[in-house]
Design a protein around this motif. Sequence first.
Motif, PDB file in Angstrom:
ATOM      1  N   ALA B 133       0.813  -1.223   0.000  1.00 19.34           N
ATOM      2  CA  ALA B 133       0.000   0.000   0.000  1.00 19.34           C
ATOM      3  C   ALA B 133       0.842   1.266   0.000  1.00 19.34           C
ATOM      4  O   ALA B 133       0.307   2.367  -0.141  1.00 19.34           O
ATOM      5  CB  ALA B 133      -0.920   0.005   1.228  1.00 19.34           C
ATOM      6  N   ILE B 134       2.158   1.134   0.166  1.00 23.75           N
ATOM      7  CA  ILE B 134       2.972   2.359   0.262  1.00 23.75           C
ATOM      8  C   ILE B 134       4.030   2.450  -0.831  1.00 23.75           C
ATOM      9  O   ILE B 134       4.873   3.349  -0.799  1.00 23.75           O
ATOM     10  CB  ILE B 134       3.646   2.486   1.649  1.00 23.75           C
ATOM     11  N   GLY B 135       4.004   1.547  -1.822  1.00 25.88           N
ATOM     12  CA  GLY B 135       4.952   1.606  -2.931  1.00 25.88           C
ATOM     13  C   GLY B 135       4.435   2.484  -4.066  1.00 25.88           C
ATOM     14  O   GLY B 135       3.632   3.385  -3.860  1.00 25.88           O
ATOM     15  N   VAL B 136       4.933   2.181  -5.271  1.00 20.73           N
ATOM     16  CA  VAL B 136       4.601   3.011  -6.436  1.00 20.73           C
ATOM     17  C   VAL B 136       3.104   2.946  -6.752  1.00 20.73           C
ATOM     18  O   VAL B 136       2.499   3.939  -7.155  1.00 20.73           O
ATOM     19  CB  VAL B 136       5.431   2.574  -7.659  1.00 20.73           C
ATOM     20  N   SER B 137       2.478   1.805  -6.537  1.00 23.97           N
ATOM     21  CA  SER B 137       1.044   1.714  -6.808  1.00 23.97           C
ATOM     22  C   SER B 137       0.214   2.136  -5.601  1.00 23.97           C
ATOM     23  O   SER B 137      -1.000   1.957  -5.570  1.00 23.97           O
ATOM     24  CB  SER B 137       0.669   0.297  -7.245  1.00 23.97           C
ATOM     25  N   GLY B 138       0.895   2.702  -4.597  1.00 20.29           N
ATOM     26  CA  GLY B 138       0.204   3.176  -3.398  1.00 20.29           C
ATOM     27  C   GLY B 138       0.656   4.575  -3.004  1.00 20.29           C
ATOM     28  O   GLY B 138       0.731   5.467  -3.843  1.00 20.29           O
ATOM     29  N   MET B 139       0.964   4.712  -1.744  1.00 20.05           N
ATOM     30  CA  MET B 139       1.202   6.026  -1.146  1.00 20.05           C
ATOM     31  C   MET B 139       2.289   6.863  -1.830  1.00 20.05           C
ATOM     32  O   MET B 139       2.076   8.043  -2.132  1.00 20.05           O
ATOM     33  CB  MET B 139       1.566   5.809   0.337  1.00 20.05           C
ATOM     34  N   VAL B 140       3.453   6.246  -2.060  1.00 24.21           N
ATOM     35  CA  VAL B 140       4.558   7.003  -2.663  1.00 24.21           C
ATOM     36  C   VAL B 140       4.208   7.415  -4.098  1.00 24.21           C
ATOM     37  O   VAL B 140       4.474   8.542  -4.514  1.00 24.21           O
ATOM     38  CB  VAL B 140       5.871   6.178  -2.620  1.00 24.21           C
ATOM     39  N   GLY B 141       3.566   6.494  -4.842  1.00 26.78           N
ATOM     40  CA  GLY B 141       3.114   6.836  -6.190  1.00 26.78           C
ATOM     41  C   GLY B 141       2.083   7.954  -6.161  1.00 26.78           C
ATOM     42  O   GLY B 141       2.110   8.867  -6.996  1.00 26.78           O
ATOM     43  N   GLY B 142       1.187   7.920  -5.183  1.00 29.14           N
ATOM     44  CA  GLY B 142       0.173   8.969  -5.043  1.00 29.14           C
ATOM     45  C   GLY B 142       0.794  10.324  -4.751  1.00 29.14           C
ATOM     46  O   GLY B 142       0.391  11.344  -5.313  1.00 29.14           O
ATOM     47  N   GLN B 143       1.784  10.327  -3.878  1.00 31.20           N
ATOM     48  CA  GLN B 143       2.453  11.599  -3.559  1.00 31.20           C
ATOM     49  C   GLN B 143       3.168  12.124  -4.811  1.00 31.20           C
ATOM     50  O   GLN B 143       3.185  13.330  -5.073  1.00 31.20           O
ATOM     51  CB  GLN B 143       3.430  11.391  -2.386  1.00 31.20           C
ATOM     52  N   TYR B 144       3.731  11.210  -5.608  1.00 30.76           N
ATOM     53  CA  TYR B 144       4.371  11.621  -6.873  1.00 30.76           C
ATOM     54  C   TYR B 144       3.342  12.275  -7.806  1.00 30.76           C
ATOM     55  O   TYR B 144       3.575  13.356  -8.358  1.00 30.76           O
ATOM     56  CB  TYR B 144       5.025  10.413  -7.558  1.00 30.76           C
ATOM     57  N   LEU B 145       2.201  11.616  -7.978  1.00 33.11           N
ATOM     58  CA  LEU B 145       1.152  12.182  -8.845  1.00 33.11           C
ATOM     59  C   LEU B 145       0.738  13.561  -8.348  1.00 33.11           C
ATOM     60  O   LEU B 145       0.500  14.483  -9.131  1.00 33.11           O
ATOM     61  CB  LEU B 145      -0.078  11.260  -8.875  1.00 33.11           C
ATOM     62  N   ASP B 146       0.688  13.694  -7.023  1.00 31.89           N
ATOM     63  CA  ASP B 146       0.263  14.957  -6.429  1.00 31.89           C
ATOM     64  C   ASP B 146       1.286  16.059  -6.686  1.00 31.89           C
ATOM     65  O   ASP B 146       0.926  17.140  -7.181  1.00 31.89           O
ATOM     66  CB  ASP B 146       0.049  14.754  -4.920  1.00 31.89           C
ATOM     67  N   VAL B 147       2.559  15.802  -6.383  1.00 34.55           N
ATOM     68  CA  VAL B 147       3.550  16.882  -6.548  1.00 34.55           C
ATOM     69  C   VAL B 147       3.752  17.240  -8.018  1.00 34.55           C
ATOM     70  O   VAL B 147       4.033  18.383  -8.353  1.00 34.55           O
ATOM     71  CB  VAL B 147       4.937  16.580  -5.890  1.00 34.55           C
ATOM     72  N   LYS B 148       3.591  16.266  -8.910  1.00 33.71           N
ATOM     73  CA  LYS B 148       3.778  16.543 -10.332  1.00 33.71           C
ATOM     74  C   LYS B 148       2.473  16.947 -11.030  1.00 33.71           C
ATOM     75  O   LYS B 148       2.482  17.295 -12.209  1.00 33.71           O
ATOM     76  CB  LYS B 148       4.352  15.319 -11.061  1.00 33.71           C
ATOM     77  N   GLY B 149       1.359  16.882 -10.321  1.00 33.82           N
ATOM     78  CA  GLY B 149       0.067  17.187 -10.935  1.00 33.82           C
ATOM     79  C   GLY B 149      -0.292  16.233 -12.072  1.00 33.82           C
ATOM     80  O   GLY B 149      -1.091  16.563 -12.945  1.00 33.82           O
ATOM     81  N   GLU B 150       0.303  15.031 -12.038  1.00 35.48           N
ATOM     82  CA  GLU B 150       0.135  14.093 -13.162  1.00 35.48           C
ATOM     83  C   GLU B 150      -0.986  13.085 -12.919  1.00 35.48           C
ATOM     84  O   GLU B 150      -0.747  11.873 -12.961  1.00 35.48           O
ATOM     85  CB  GLU B 150       1.435  13.274 -13.360  1.00 35.48           C
ATOM     86  N   TRP B 151      -2.195  13.566 -12.634  1.00 32.68           N
ATOM     87  CA  TRP B 151      -3.263  12.598 -12.401  1.00 32.68           C
ATOM     88  C   TRP B 151      -4.483  12.984 -13.206  1.00 32.68           C
ATOM     89  O   TRP B 151      -4.652  14.126 -13.628  1.00 32.68           O
ATOM     90  CB  TRP B 151      -3.597  12.501 -10.919  1.00 32.68           C
ATOM     91  N   GLU B 152      -5.300  11.994 -13.433  1.00 32.07           N
ATOM     92  CA  GLU B 152      -6.462  12.189 -14.308  1.00 32.07           C
ATOM     93  C   GLU B 152      -7.701  12.537 -13.501  1.00 32.07           C
ATOM     94  O   GLU B 152      -8.424  13.453 -13.817  1.00 32.07           O
ATOM     95  CB  GLU B 152      -6.748  10.912 -15.092  1.00 32.07           C
ATOM     96  N   ASP B 153      -7.982  11.749 -12.465  1.00 31.44           N
ATOM     97  CA  ASP B 153      -9.126  12.109 -11.638  1.00 31.44           C
ATOM     98  C   ASP B 153      -8.767  11.950 -10.165  1.00 31.44           C
ATOM     99  O   ASP B 153      -7.860  11.215  -9.791  1.00 31.44           O
ATOM    100  CB  ASP B 153     -10.368  11.298 -12.020  1.00 31.44           C
ATOM    101  N   LEU B 154      -9.493  12.698  -9.359  1.00 31.30           N
ATOM    102  CA  LEU B 154      -9.188  12.777  -7.937  1.00 31.30           C
ATOM    103  C   LEU B 154      -9.211  11.432  -7.247  1.00 31.30           C
ATOM    104  O   LEU B 154      -8.422  11.155  -6.362  1.00 31.30           O
ATOM    105  CB  LEU B 154     -10.220  13.682  -7.256  1.00 31.30           C
ATOM    106  N   ARG B 155     -10.152  10.584  -7.675  1.00 29.94           N
ATOM    107  CA  ARG B 155     -10.283   9.303  -7.006  1.00 29.94           C
ATOM    108  C   ARG B 155      -9.014   8.456  -7.204  1.00 29.94           C
ATOM    109  O   ARG B 155      -8.532   7.815  -6.276  1.00 29.94           O
ATOM    110  CB  ARG B 155     -11.524   8.567  -7.512  1.00 29.94           C
TER     111      ARG B 155
END
Lengths: 275, 275
Positions: B133-155
């Motif tokens: 839950a905390i690797g690339v497909s989890g928390m750390v990946g989520g923080q990456y998407l957040d800092v880079k703004g690289e996400w499609e939808d909020l969910r």
Amino acid sequence: MDEYLAELRFAPDGVAAGLEEAMRYSLLAGGKRIRPVLCLATAEALGREHDHVLPLAASLELIHTYSLIHDDLPAMDDDDLRRGQPTSHKRYGEDVAILAGDGLFAEAICLVIERQDGPPERVLAALGEVVGAIGVSGMVGGQYLDVKGEWEDLRQLHERKTGRLIGASITCVLKLGDTNERATLAFGRFAAELGVLFQIVDDILDVTGDEEALGKPPRSDERHDKRTYVSEYGLERAKDLARESHEKATAALDEADMDTATLEAITDYILTRSS
Amino acid sequence: MDEYLAELRFAPDGVAAGLEEAMRYSLLAGGKRIRPVLCLATAEALGREHDHVLPLAASLELIHTYSLIHDDLPAMDDDDLRRGQPTSHKRYGEDVAILAGDGLFAEAICLVIERQDGPPERVLAALGEVVGAIGVSGMVGGQYLDVKGEWEDLRQLHERKTGRLIGASITCVLKLGDTNERATLAFGRFAAELGVLFQIVDDILDVTGDEEALGKPPRSDERHDKRTYVSEYGLERAKDLARESHEKATAALDEADMDTATLEAITDYILTRSS
């Protein structure tokens, strides 16, 4: 080993692919792979196939890479070059570099849990050996002592900063299977001494190595005002200490009374390497 | 739970005591302990003693604390206050803050390996649930998407950034023992929905909360130009979404058909909390 590392994917669904790229950039930048090679050679000495310990071996390199990325950060050693390439934060920015390190750490643990064969209690023990080597009484604690200058003697510092993980590269394999007590004790002594040897030679190379072979400017310890085996004992005495440490390590290997030819060759390489 | 966390020591021999201090500073700064509380309440629903899952529960809080320390760093969200106190890097410097996060992560894994009771294959599976839950497909990946703004939808973003670890706080307990399939599926749905609920309310509180209750200045999402449930849907619609999510979560709990009173109370609290 390089092939196995190159095939690892961390973002199979393509989400956070930029983070995966940063992780692979540092992971596949070359490097000596000493930790995984020690892991494989230990398996060989115990009569096991290399394939059997590949996930464990790879996890050691992921963890080592994570530690290099974080150590290079501006707030830590502030290094611009690593293995002849821009460091992670120079290439991807500090935010991504921090997360690339965090991601490699998490994925290293996942790799062992998901892919390492063996009885679960043994896999758990092997993982404990690795993670125990990188907590406060290991690598992270050693890096803290280094950045704060809060250490009493060099051996204490390096035992934590690099020695524990080098040692765990060997001892984690022992935990994975049955090994007789004599061999376990001998390998344990070998593992501890090899960490010391590695660090003394590292300190010597920082003074005597050239930039091309090192992949980074030499004399960075001096610039960072770090106390090293060379600054403490002088270059010649440091070389003597390396030879003494090499002798102790090979003597420990002999006591294991197993086919340790590859481990001996690695020990020789660690003494004589030029990068 | 607080007592258990307060008793944890990471530098029993006193070496790197300053690092231990920084780790405990953030770990013991209060906080809602939602992840460990969810873990204990799930154990309760499955008829198990709280004591049985304390190491696993504590590891979730260590990991959560590590993620907060790294998220607050200048290169990331650059926050000065957390839970009403100076953030780790404000108090101890960036170098120590990075290492305090790294150290909490490693010690969290050690805690589970060394202290969590249960059949080794179950402990390994529970640990896999947490670390997955905390690797690339989890928390750390989520923080990456957040800092880079690289996400499609909020969910998608929040599923990774906070949802997976909130969910793992529940599902790791299921992995630790025998649970019937119906309950496993129901708890899985509950865990996923609870992560969504948590995040919607977090976004609402960032707009409506006051500094004293939040322990940090409100409207930090706006200042960081972050897209949130409130910025995307407006405050009133976000509140509707929170109520809908709460309904889905409690409906999933009902399906488990077990004594889930405490989990229901926590779900209510997550909807109505003021900090």
